[in-house]
Scaffold this motif. Sequence first.
Motif, PDB file in Angstrom:
ATOM      1  N   LEU A  98       0.833  -1.204   0.000  1.00 54.92           N
ATOM      2  CA  LEU A  98       0.000   0.000   0.000  1.00 54.92           C
ATOM      3  C   LEU A  98       0.869   1.257   0.000  1.00 54.92           C
ATOM      4  CD1 LEU A  98      -2.840  -1.031   2.470  1.00 54.92           C
ATOM      5  CD2 LEU A  98      -3.148  -0.375   0.063  1.00 54.92           C
ATOM      6  N   LYS A  99       1.917   1.247   0.800  1.00 57.06           N
ATOM      7  CA  LYS A  99       2.829   2.397   0.869  1.00 57.06           C
ATOM      8  C   LYS A  99       3.474   2.647  -0.496  1.00 57.06           C
ATOM      9  CE  LYS A  99       6.847   4.189   3.324  1.00 57.06           C
ATOM     10  NZ  LYS A  99       7.875   3.934   4.317  1.00 57.06           N
ATOM     11  N   THR A 100       3.916   1.574  -1.147  1.00 60.07           N
ATOM     12  CA  THR A 100       4.524   1.695  -2.477  1.00 60.07           C
ATOM     13  C   THR A 100       3.520   2.205  -3.499  1.00 60.07           C
ATOM     14  OG1 THR A 100       6.065  -0.106  -1.971  1.00 60.07           O
ATOM     15  CG2 THR A 100       5.722   0.404  -4.300  1.00 60.07           C
ATOM     16  N   LEU A 101       2.294   1.706  -3.434  1.00 63.70           N
ATOM     17  CA  LEU A 101       1.259   2.158  -4.367  1.00 63.70           C
ATOM     18  C   LEU A 101       0.998   3.656  -4.201  1.00 63.70           C
ATOM     19  CD1 LEU A 101      -1.296  -0.812  -4.162  1.00 63.70           C
ATOM     20  CD2 LEU A 101       0.309  -0.309  -6.021  1.00 63.70           C
ATOM     21  N   ASP A 131      -5.652   6.442  13.728  1.00 63.28           N
ATOM     22  CA  ASP A 131      -4.977   5.142  13.684  1.00 63.28           C
ATOM     23  C   ASP A 131      -5.332   4.328  12.450  1.00 63.28           C
ATOM     24  OD1 ASP A 131      -3.730   5.643  16.090  1.00 63.28           O
ATOM     25  OD2 ASP A 131      -5.312   4.695  17.268  1.00 63.28           O
ATOM     26  N   LYS A 132      -6.405   4.676  11.775  1.00 66.90           N
ATOM     27  CA  LYS A 132      -6.883   3.863  10.656  1.00 66.90           C
ATOM     28  C   LYS A 132      -6.774   4.640   9.348  1.00 66.90           C
ATOM     29  CE  LYS A 132     -10.947   1.417   8.999  1.00 66.90           C
ATOM     30  NZ  LYS A 132     -12.352   1.149   9.221  1.00 66.90           N
ATOM     31  N   LYS A 133      -5.893   4.183   8.477  1.00 66.86           N
ATOM     32  CA  LYS A 133      -5.775   4.787   7.155  1.00 66.86           C
ATOM     33  C   LYS A 133      -6.701   4.064   6.202  1.00 66.86           C
ATOM     34  CE  LYS A 133      -0.987   6.327   7.343  1.00 66.86           C
ATOM     35  NZ  LYS A 133       0.347   6.188   6.744  1.00 66.86           N
ATOM     36  N   GLU A 134      -7.367   4.811   5.378  1.00 66.05           N
ATOM     37  CA  GLU A 134      -8.170   4.227   4.314  1.00 66.05           C
ATOM     38  C   GLU A 134      -7.577   4.657   2.987  1.00 66.05           C
ATOM     39  OE1 GLU A 134     -12.356   4.805   4.750  1.00 66.05           O
ATOM     40  OE2 GLU A 134     -12.422   3.424   6.449  1.00 66.05           O
ATOM     41  N   TYR A 135      -7.631   3.748   2.034  1.00 63.46           N
ATOM     42  CA  TYR A 135      -6.992   3.959   0.742  1.00 63.46           C
ATOM     43  C   TYR A 135      -8.025   3.893  -0.375  1.00 63.46           C
ATOM     44  CZ  TYR A 135      -2.798   2.865   3.429  1.00 63.46           C
ATOM     45  OH  TYR A 135      -1.796   2.864   4.370  1.00 63.46           O
TER      46      TYR A 135
END
Length: 185
Positions: free
Chosen positions: A48-51, A66-70
């Motif tokens: 996810l970080k790379t994307l 605390d919760k990341k949404e993509y």
Amino acid sequence: MPKENHTKYAILGLLTTSCRSGYSIKKMIDTSLNHFWKISYGQVYPTLKTLVQEGLAEVDNTNDLDKKEYSITEKGKQELTNWLQLPVEKLSVEKNELLLKLFFSSQLESQSSTFLQLETYEKKLHERLEVYRNIQSSIETYSAHEQDAMYWLITLDYGIKTTLAQIEWCSCTQEKIKKGVKTNE
């Protein structure tokens, strides 16, 4: 040439569904993709970080720190579409412990262990088949309206049919060993 990492496409594809957090992505992997595509929990967040770094996904604003949404970006959708249109380059090789053991089974004094291996394997295949049938029922009952449902059922059908073929193979193999058949019939 470095090996292509198809995990990024799996994650991009999951971002086109209702999966938005690393947790929901991993949950979807565990309940569906894991039957044909293995992705460890440790791969989800780095991917996810790379994307995000590549501009293929973005982090959405949420109230929960605390919760990341993509979500997938237009560039990500194009990348996924391009990959989906490429032909499969090679057939994957399955690692199968049973086949490895069978390959060397002539080293056993008695075939009873070989039969036990085949019976145990066949039992596990029947358990897998039951899981697949339950997933099929769940999709048909609760997700039939989803845009992706037809494709989920198609991939599931592959799993069901290959599992049924493996069950048949187990029975035939046991018969061949009982008869001492050394060639395919």
